[in-house]
Design a protein around this motif. Structure first.
Motif: not given
Ligand SMILES: C[S@@+](CC[C@H](N)C(=O)[O-])C[C@H]1O[C@@H](n2cnc3c(N)ncnc32)[C@H](O)[C@@H]1O
Length: 384
Positions: A170, A180, A183, A212-214, A239, A259, A274-275, A278, A280
């Motif tokens: 980002y 966003l 995805l 992390g639901g985007g 986000v 977070d 969801a996604r 992968h 980490w």
């Molecule tokens: C690969 S994206 C997947 C988004 C969604 N789940 C999808 O499948 O379209 C990973 C998501 O995790 C969120 N994310 C990453 N680190 C995060 C954190 N520490 N706390 C909350 N969300 C986090 C990001 O903002 C991102 O939207």
């Protein structure tokens, strides 16, 4: 008989003194290689068509090269070649117009998937792949050499951002929106989301949290499939701000800034990842799943949506059977490519079902089942 030479089964003269390793490849093998080598040009033609607005323009009606180049402000010679390639790739149709000039039209597939307003639009995803992913892949050799993502080389992100994965992903407000939007495109196809979210009946889980639901598109699909559930998306504050400003979240989906590695997780009966895993490494996944395990009461569950790697020895059939990859081998190729992409873009990897089941079991989710959907993504439902 000349003991030094014999004819092989393809009719080629082969030097019998040479072993198989030195034999000249046949035409089919060479064609296979050439298709792979030139594949990046075909991808770029698609990306350029999206970026230039070509597919969106043709959504308004079929046109010849003159009007296309004129309305989009492009060179005629460049437009002509791009249109020709897209016809050859079967992404556009071409028929002679009244004066014999070719008139170009969208195909049903292109209209549905490559225009912004298409019913299964992948437009934003292609823009992201063409603009960001492609530039990272230019450094694939370095990624393999060093074993890490390539944002510093491709985009000049600072050392601090490099250490913080999502600060690199980002790195600007525009880039976060592109990510966003890209995805979100995956979850537009309700056939896919239905397959994933109804692989097991989840109606018994009233409180749902998508970590992390985007943009909330998958959460929206959940809310539609299970109308009695209350769905919360936990996302980073920036986000959540973007979603409120730029997307239209479903009225029954709440957003909570936070977070997921540090803040308390909201109470829920089922957590969706969801996604996320992968992105980490195993240690970080174990940390996150441990937190989810702690937040879930007895009988709680986690739903993991990912593209599952085939098991280690499954390469989609016997390579000796013929040209590779045959279409039946594509799933074995696809997730391995995605996993290589995770090397270039993230700290993570795609995993097999067995690898996810091990991670989930270590977090207390011992009753788990993987469902391969045969589509782009698979699902694991794991209960405590
Ligand atoms: C690969 S994206 C997947 C988004 C969604 N789940 C999808 O499948 O379209 C990973 C998501 O995790 C969120 N994310 C990453 N680190 C995060 C954190 N520490 N706390 C909350 N969300 C986090 C990001 O903002 C991102 O939207």
């Amino acid at each position: 008989m000349d003991v030094g030479h014999q004819e092989d089964h393809r009719g080629n003269m082969m030097d019998a003194r040479r072993d198989g390793e030195n034999a000249l490849p046949d035409e089919a093998d060479l064609q296979h290689l050439e298709r792979l080598v030139l594949g990046f040009m075909a991808s770029q033609a698609l990306f350029a068509g999206c970026e230039l607005g070509l597919f969106d323009l043709l959504a308004g009606g079929a046109l010849g090269v003159g009007p296309v180049s004129g309305r989009l402000g492009l060179s005629v010679r460049g437009t002509q070649r791009l249109l020709d390639v897209l016809v050859a790739l079967r992404l556009l149709g071409a028929t002679p117009g009244p004066e014999g000039e070719l008139i170009y039209a969208l195909t049903p597939l292109t209209r549905a998937c490559l225009t912004r307003e298409g019913c299964a639009s992948q437009h934003h995803l292609l823009r992201y792949l063409g603009g960001t992913t492609y530039r990272l892949w230019a450094h694939l050799a370095e990624a393999v050499r060093e074993g890490c993502h390539q944002y510093a080389r491709a985009f000049g992100v600072s050392n601090d951002e490099e250490d913080d994965l999502f600060a690199a992903i980002y790195r600007s407000d525009d880039e976060r929106l592109r990510f966003l939007s890209g995805l979100q495109d995956t979850w537009r196809d309700s056939r896919l989301t239905r397959k994933l979210l109804t692989a097991e009946d989840m109606a018994a889980f009233p409180r749902v949290c998508d970590l992390g639901g985007g943009s909330g598109e998958l959460a929206r699909a959940w809310a539609l499939l299970y109308p009695a559930s209350a769905v919360t998306v936990l996302e980073t504050p920036e986000v959540v701000r973007d979603v409120m400003d730029k997307f239209l979240p479903h009225e029954r989906v709440c957003f909570m800034p936070g977070d997921f590695f540090r803040d308390p997780l909201p109470p829920a009966d089922v957590f969706i990842l969801a996604r996320v895993l992968h992105d980490w490494d195993d240690t970080t996944c174990a940390q996150l799943l441990g937190r989810v395990g702690g937040a879930c009461g007895p009988g709680g569950a986690v739903v993991v949506v990912e593209a599952l790697l085939p098991e280690e020895d499954d390469f989609g059939g016997d390579a000796a059977e013929g040209a590779w990859p045959a279409w039946w081998a594509w799933p074995a190729v696809r997730t391995r490519l995605l996993s290589l992409n995770m090397l270039v873009q993230t700290r993570g990897t795609e995993r097999s079902a067995a690898q996810y089941l091990d991670l989930l079991a270590a977090a207390g989710f011992t009753r788990a089942r993987a469902h391969r959907t045969g589509s782009a993504y698979d699902v694991i439902v794991a209960r405590k």
